[in-house]
Design an enzyme around this catalytic site. Structure first.
Site, PDB file in Angstrom:
ATOM      1  N   THR A 203       4.357 -13.926  10.442  1.00  0.00           N
ATOM      2  CA  THR A 203       5.247 -13.403  11.491  1.00  0.00           C
ATOM      3  C   THR A 203       5.968 -14.523  12.245  1.00  0.00           C
ATOM      4  OG1 THR A 203       3.262 -13.243  12.880  1.00  0.00           O
ATOM      5  CG2 THR A 203       4.032 -11.209  11.856  1.00  0.00           C
TER       6      THR A 203
ATOM      7  N   ASN B 242      -3.767  -6.918  19.868  1.00  0.00           N
ATOM      8  CA  ASN B 242      -2.346  -7.237  19.902  1.00  0.00           C
ATOM      9  C   ASN B 242      -1.568  -6.197  19.102  1.00  0.00           C
ATOM     10  OD1 ASN B 242       0.124  -8.648  19.944  1.00  0.00           O
ATOM     11  ND2 ASN B 242      -0.413  -9.742  18.045  1.00  0.00           N
TER      12      ASN B 242
ATOM     13  N   ARG C 225       0.800  -1.230   0.000  1.00  0.00           N
ATOM     14  CA  ARG C 225       0.000   0.000   0.000  1.00  0.00           C
ATOM     15  C   ARG C 225       0.837   1.287   0.000  1.00  0.00           C
ATOM     16  NH1 ARG C 225      -3.975   0.287   4.503  1.00  0.00           N
ATOM     17  NH2 ARG C 225      -3.012  -1.500   5.502  1.00  0.00           N
TER      18      ARG C 225
HETATM   19  C1  UD1 Z   1       0.069  -8.686  13.055  1.00  0.00           C
HETATM   20  C2  UD1 Z   1      -0.412  -9.614  14.167  1.00  0.00           C
HETATM   21  C3  UD1 Z   1      -1.705  -9.038  14.754  1.00  0.00           C
HETATM   22  C4  UD1 Z   1      -1.489  -7.637  15.246  1.00  0.00           C
HETATM   23  C5  UD1 Z   1      -0.914  -6.771  14.143  1.00  0.00           C
HETATM   24  C6  UD1 Z   1      -0.503  -5.446  14.675  1.00  0.00           C
HETATM   25  C7  UD1 Z   1       0.282 -11.839  13.520  1.00  0.00           C
HETATM   26  C8  UD1 Z   1      -0.120 -13.123  12.936  1.00  0.00           C
HETATM   27  N1  UD1 Z   1      -0.648 -10.909  13.617  1.00  0.00           N
HETATM   28  O1  UD1 Z   1      -0.902  -8.742  12.038  1.00  0.00           O
HETATM   29  O2  UD1 Z   1      -2.136  -9.842  15.824  1.00  0.00           O
HETATM   30  O3  UD1 Z   1      -2.703  -7.084  15.709  1.00  0.00           O
HETATM   31  O4  UD1 Z   1       0.265  -7.385  13.573  1.00  0.00           O
HETATM   32  O5  UD1 Z   1      -0.151  -4.612  13.631  1.00  0.00           O
HETATM   33  O6  UD1 Z   1       1.444 -11.684  13.916  1.00  0.00           O
HETATM   34  N2  UD1 Z   1       6.406  -9.666   8.564  1.00  0.00           N
HETATM   35  C9  UD1 Z   1       7.559 -10.277   8.149  1.00  0.00           C
HETATM   36  N3  UD1 Z   1       7.482 -11.488   7.526  1.00  0.00           N
HETATM   37  C10 UD1 Z   1       6.307 -12.097   7.298  1.00  0.00           C
HETATM   38  C11 UD1 Z   1       5.123 -11.461   7.711  1.00  0.00           C
HETATM   39  C12 UD1 Z   1       5.207 -10.237   8.352  1.00  0.00           C
HETATM   40  O7  UD1 Z   1       8.666  -9.752   8.335  1.00  0.00           O
HETATM   41  O8  UD1 Z   1       6.316 -13.193   6.729  1.00  0.00           O
HETATM   42  C13 UD1 Z   1       6.496  -8.360   9.226  1.00  0.00           C
HETATM   43  C14 UD1 Z   1       5.869  -7.270   8.377  1.00  0.00           C
HETATM   44  O9  UD1 Z   1       6.867  -6.644   7.588  1.00  0.00           O
HETATM   45  C15 UD1 Z   1       5.301  -6.333   9.405  1.00  0.00           C
HETATM   46  C16 UD1 Z   1       4.991  -7.227  10.591  1.00  0.00           C
HETATM   47  O10 UD1 Z   1       5.749  -8.413  10.407  1.00  0.00           O
HETATM   48  O11 UD1 Z   1       6.246  -5.391   9.841  1.00  0.00           O
HETATM   49  C17 UD1 Z   1       3.522  -7.531  10.746  1.00  0.00           C
HETATM   50  O12 UD1 Z   1       3.084  -8.209   9.590  1.00  0.00           O
HETATM   51  P1  UD1 Z   1       1.624  -8.008   9.027  1.00  0.00           P
HETATM   52  O13 UD1 Z   1       1.398  -8.965   7.934  1.00  0.00           O
HETATM   53  O14 UD1 Z   1       1.391  -6.578   8.774  1.00  0.00           O
HETATM   54  O15 UD1 Z   1       0.797  -8.454  10.303  1.00  0.00           O
HETATM   55  P2  UD1 Z   1      -0.716  -8.196  10.533  1.00  0.00           P
HETATM   56  O16 UD1 Z   1      -1.482  -9.049   9.623  1.00  0.00           O
HETATM   57  O17 UD1 Z   1      -0.989  -6.770  10.544  1.00  0.00           O
END
Ligand code: UD1
Ligand code: CA
Length: 455
Positions: A78, A165, A14
Site C-alpha cells: 500500500t 486499521n 479470491r
Molecule cells: C491493509 C492494511 C491493514 C488494514 C487492512 C484493512 C497495510 C500495509 N495494511 O492490509 O493495516 O487492516 O488493509 O483492510 O496497508 N493495494 C494496491 N497496491 C498494492 C497493495 C495493495 O493498490 O501494492 C490496494 C489493494 O487493491 C487493496 C488495498 O490496497 O484495495 C489494501 O491492500 P491489501 O493487500 O488487501 O491490504 P491488507 O493486507 O488487507
C-alpha cells in the site's frame, strides 16, 4: 484543498475472476464507482486512482475527466501504491486515502478525518472487532497511537488488540511525501506498508487522531464473492430503510433491489422481488406488483403496474394499468388512462389517452391516438427484413382480434378493422375494413383417414 487517492491495484485472487476486483458490481455499479462517487461527494479537488491488475480495463470502465489514473505495474504494498501517485498531488493539499474495494463508506464518517488533517494532525479511521484476525492492529501507549503492526508481523500480545486499521486515513500531503520515501520493506510480506507512516508521524510530533465510522460495515472490503454478496445485502437493506423512512410501503424490505436511484412520491406500494435499475421515479399512489423490473422509467401518479411487468426506458402516464406480464421497451410513451395487458410488447411507440391493448399483441414503431381498442393478437409488422416502418392508428379506431398491420400504414379516425385482417393499404376513417376470404362450407367433405400399409 482536498485530494483523494483511491488504491485499486490489487488482483483480488479470491474473486476467482478475470475481471479486476474493483470492477465487480455492487448495486449495478462497479465497486470502484461507489468510491469515486464518495470522493466526488466530498468535493475533492482531484481524485487519483492507482490501478494495476487488469491493465487498462479499470481506467476504461471508469473514464471520467474528473479522475486521474496512475499505473502501479507491480504491487509492492500500500505504501508503494501511494508513492506512485504522489507526483500528481500538490504539496499544500490534504490527502485522503480510500480503497477501491471498500464501497460503502459514508461521507459523514470521512469528513471528521479530513478536518483532522486540515488541522495539521493525521486522521485515522479505526474500528474495534471481536475477531481482528488479518487486520493491522492499532498499538497505543498511554492511550496514544504509536504505530500500526500488521497481523503477519504482530506478536501474540499485539494480536490480542481489537482496535484495527481500516486503511483509511487523511494527512497533509507534504508529510505524506516525506514519509513515503522513508518506508522500508523489511517485514513479513516484503511490502512497503503505508501503515508504517503512523510511527513516522509520531516521531515527527504530528499527532495521530482516530475516528470511528457510524457503522462497522462502512469499512468492510470485498475480497470474495461471498463478501460481495454480503455487502450487496447491507447496501440494499440501507436503501430499503431509506424508502420506508420516506413513507414507501415495501411488502418485504428484504426483497427489493435498487441498482441506481429510485425516487418515490406519497403512498407508493411496492410488492416483493422488484428490481429498479438506473433512474426510476414513481409518482404519488403508484403501485408495483410482485416481480417487476423497471429500468430508467418515470411513472406518473395513480398508475398500477401488475406482477411480472418489465419496463425499459419509457414514460408511463397517469392512471395507467399495466400487466400482469407486460413488456414496455425503449422509446415508449403512454399517456393517461392507458391499459396494457398480459403478453403485450410495446416498443418505440406513443399511445394516447384512454387506449387499450389488453392481450397478446406486438405494437412497435406506432403512433396511436386516443381511445383506440386493440384486439387480442394484433401485430404491427414494422420490419420488412431491412427497414423499420411506422404505423399510425388514429383516435377511436377499433382493431379486431388477430389483425396484422403491415407498415408503413395509417388507420383513419374511427375506423374498424375486422378480426383476422391483414392490412396492407391504409384504412379509411369511419369505415369497416377487412381482408378475409369469404366463409364457405363444403357439405359432405370427409377427413382423410390413415391408409393401411400393405403387408
Ligand atoms: C491493509 C492494511 C491493514 C488494514 C487492512 C484493512 C497495510 C500495509 N495494511 O492490509 O493495516 O487492516 O488493509 O483492510 O496497508 N493495494 C494496491 N497496491 C498494492 C497493495 C495493495 O493498490 O501494492 C490496494 C489493494 O487493491 C487493496 C488495498 O490496497 O484495495 C489494501 O491492500 P491489501 O493487500 O488487501 O491490504 P491488507 O493486507 O488487507
Ligand atoms: Ca496484503
Amino acid at each position: 484543498m482536498l485530494e483523494i487517492l483511491i488504491l485499486a491495484a490489487g488482483k483480488g485472487t479470491r474473486m476467482r475472476s478475470d475481471l479486476p476486483k474493483v470492477l465487480h458490481k455492487l448495486a449495478g455499479k462497479p465497486l470502484l464507482g461507489h468510491v469515486v462517487d464518495t470522493a466526488h461527494a466530498l468535493g475533492a479537488a482531484q481524485t487519483c486512482v492507482v490501478y494495476g491488475f487488469g491493465g487498462e480495463a479499470v481506467p476504461q470502465a471508469l473514464a471520467d475527466d474528473k479522475l486521474t489514473f496512475v499505473l502501479q505495474a507491480e504491487q509492492h504494498g500500500t505504501g508503494h501504491a501511494v508513492k506512485q501517485a504522489l507526483p500528481q498531488l500538490s504539496d499544500d493539499s490534504v490527502t485522503l486515502v480510500l480503497y477501491g474495494d471498500v464501497p460503502l463508506t459514508r461521507t459523514a464518517s470521512l469528513r471528521p478525518l479530513v478536518a483532522t488533517a486540515q488541522a495539521g494532525a493525521l486522521g485515522l479511521l479505526t474500528v474495534n472487532l471481536a475477531y481482528p484476525d488479518g487486520y493491522g492492529r492499532i498499538v497505543r501507549e498511554d492511550g496514544k497511537v504509536t504505530r500500526i503492526v500488521e497481523h503477519k508481523d504482530a506478536t501474540p500480545t499485539e494480536r490480542a488488540i481489537q482496535e484495527v486499521n481500516t486503511g483509511i486515513l487523511a494527512v497533509a500531503t507534504r508529510h505524506l511525501k516525506r514519509w513515503i520515501d522513508e518506508l522500508k520493506n523489511d517485514n513479513a510480506q516484503g511490502e512497503y506498508y503505508l501503515t508504517d507512516i503512523i510511527a513516522l508521524a509520531v516521531r515527527d510530533d504530528v499527532s495521530v487522531e482516530t475516528h470511528q465510522p457510524a457503522c462497522d460495515w462502512e469499512v468492510l472490503g470485498v475480497n470474495s464473492k461471498a463478501q460481495l454478496a454480503e455487502l450487496e445485502r447491507i447496501h440494499q437493506n440501507e436503501v430499503a430503510q431509506g424508502l420506508l423512512d420516506a413513507g414507501v410501503t415495501l411488502m418485504d424490505p428484504a426483497r427489493i433491489d435498487v441498482r441506481g436511484t429510485l425516487t418515490c412520491g406519497r403512498d407508493v406500494v411496492i410488492d416483493i422481488n422488484c428490481v429498479f435499475e438506473g433512474l426510476v421515479e414513481l409518482a404519488d399512489g403508484v403501485q408495483v406488483g410482485a416481480n417487476c423490473v423497471l429500468r430508467n422509467v418515470k411513472v406518473a401518479a395513480a398508475t398500477r403496474i401488475d406482477a411480472f411487468t418489465l419496463i425499459d426506458d419509457a414514460l408511463i402516464g397517469e392512471a395507467n394499468r399495466l400487466g400482469p406480464f407486460s413488456r414496455i421497451r425503449p422509446g415508449t410513451t403512454l399517456a393517461r388512462d392507458v391499459h396494457v395487458g398480459n403478453f403485450v410488447e410495446i416498443k418505440n411507440s406513443q399511445i394516447d389517452d384512454g387506449s387499450k391493448i389488453n392481450h397478446l399483441s406486438y405494437v412497435g414503431d406506432t403512433t396511436m391516438g386516443k381511445k383506440v381498442n386493440i384486439g387480442a393478437g394484433t401485430i404491427t409488422c414494422n420490419y420488412d427484413g431491412a427497414n423499420k416502418h411506422r404505423t399510425v392508428i388514429e383516435d377511436e379506431v377499433f382493431v379486431g382480434s388477430d389483425t396484422q398491420l403491415v407498415a408503413p400504414i395509417t388507420v383513419g379516425k374511427g375506423a374498424t378493422l375486422g378480426a383476422g385482417t391483414t392490412l396492407t393499404r391504409d384504412a379509411p376513417a369511419g369505415e369497416l375494413t377487412l381482408s378475409r376470404a369469404k366463409q364457405l362450407t363444403l357439405s359432405g367433405w370427409k377427413r382423410p383417414v390413415k391408409q393401411k400399409k400393405e403387408a
